[in-house]
Design an enzyme around this catalytic site. Structure first.
Site, PDB file in Angstrom:
ATOM      1  N   CYS A  76      12.628  14.990 -19.256  1.00  0.00           N
ATOM      2  CA  CYS A  76      11.429  15.260 -18.461  1.00  0.00           C
ATOM      3  C   CYS A  76      10.968  16.705 -18.713  1.00  0.00           C
ATOM      4  CB  CYS A  76      11.699  14.959 -16.989  1.00  0.00           C
ATOM      5  SG  CYS A  76      10.205  14.884 -15.959  1.00  0.00           S
ATOM      6  N   HIS A 178      13.589   9.640 -16.971  1.00  0.00           N
ATOM      7  CA  HIS A 178      14.913  10.104 -16.546  1.00  0.00           C
ATOM      8  C   HIS A 178      15.951   9.028 -16.875  1.00  0.00           C
ATOM      9  CE1 HIS A 178      13.945  13.742 -14.143  1.00  0.00           C
ATOM     10  NE2 HIS A 178      12.754  13.170 -14.077  1.00  0.00           N
ATOM     11  N   GLU A 180      19.088   9.122 -16.559  1.00  0.00           N
ATOM     12  CA  GLU A 180      20.138   9.110 -15.535  1.00  0.00           C
ATOM     13  C   GLU A 180      19.723   8.339 -14.286  1.00  0.00           C
ATOM     14  OE1 GLU A 180      17.713  12.775 -14.386  1.00  0.00           O
ATOM     15  OE2 GLU A 180      18.086  11.538 -16.157  1.00  0.00           O
TER      16      GLU A 180
END
Length: 199
Positions: A76, A178, A180
């Site tokens: 990001c 993202h 994660e």
């Protein structure tokens, strides 16, 4: 394989720490690179103006590691900082590893910030693209990269405009989404990064 997440001093890094560990990395969080890591991660927390000052002040150290073959993953904002400049919080210099500018999503009919799940469209295949085409990943951003060299774009996402979802050149990879926070698809992408580094 060792990964170091650079701590700019803002935001929670637990999710990316956990995500990298899940796919096999030994992970450390540090304000500075150690010099012996296989992967340096610029996480997606903070603002361009604040983070650019932090990273650009350490650019020489990162440049040495990059030229020595250390891998870099920007997530990001961490990807955006790899470009030449960004307009969030005024015009600020990035690391300049990727040619182009980071600017606000420019479309009158979409809600800003872009928060939620959206589809990845792979336009250039390599080992980093495996298993993510046409899959949904998680976004939380108002700014996107506008690369002048389109060859660095591996995949895009459409949100009013088409913008880069994944970029890659040499030992640098960046994602606007993202990984994660992107469930199994995000884990697959981080696994791809692990394998990409091992080749």
């Amino acid at each position: 394989m060792r990964a170091v997440i650079i701590d700019y001093g803002v935001g929670n890094l637990f999710s990316i720490y956990s995500g990298l560990r899940r796919v096999g990395f030994e992970v450390e969080i540090s304000k500075e690179p150690k010099g012996s890591e296989d992967l340096i991660v610029f996480p997606g927390v903070g603002s361009f103006s604040a983070v650019s000052k932090y990273l650009v002040a350490r650019k020489e150290k990162f440049e040495v590691l990059r030229s020595n073959g250390t891998g870099f993953l920007g997530i990001c904002l961490g990807m955006q900082i790899m470009f030449e400049e960004g307009t969030e919080g005024g015009l600020n210099k990035g690391l300049g590893w990727l040619k182009g500018r980071v600017d606000k999503i420019n479309h009158p009919r979409v809600k800003i910030p872009h928060i939620g799940w959206d589809k990845v469209n792979v336009i250039k295949y390599n080992e980093l693209s495996e298993g993510i085409d046409d899959q949904y990943v998680y976004y939380a951003h108002s700014y996107v990269a506008y690369p002048t060299d389109k060859s660095v774009i591996l995949s895009t996402t459409s949100y009013g405009i088409d913008y880069p979802a994944v970029v890659n050149i040499g030992n640098i990879v960046g994602t606007q989404f993202h990984p994660e926070k992107s469930s199994l698809v995000g884990r697959k992408f981080l696994t791809n990064v692990y394998r990409w580094l091992r080749k």
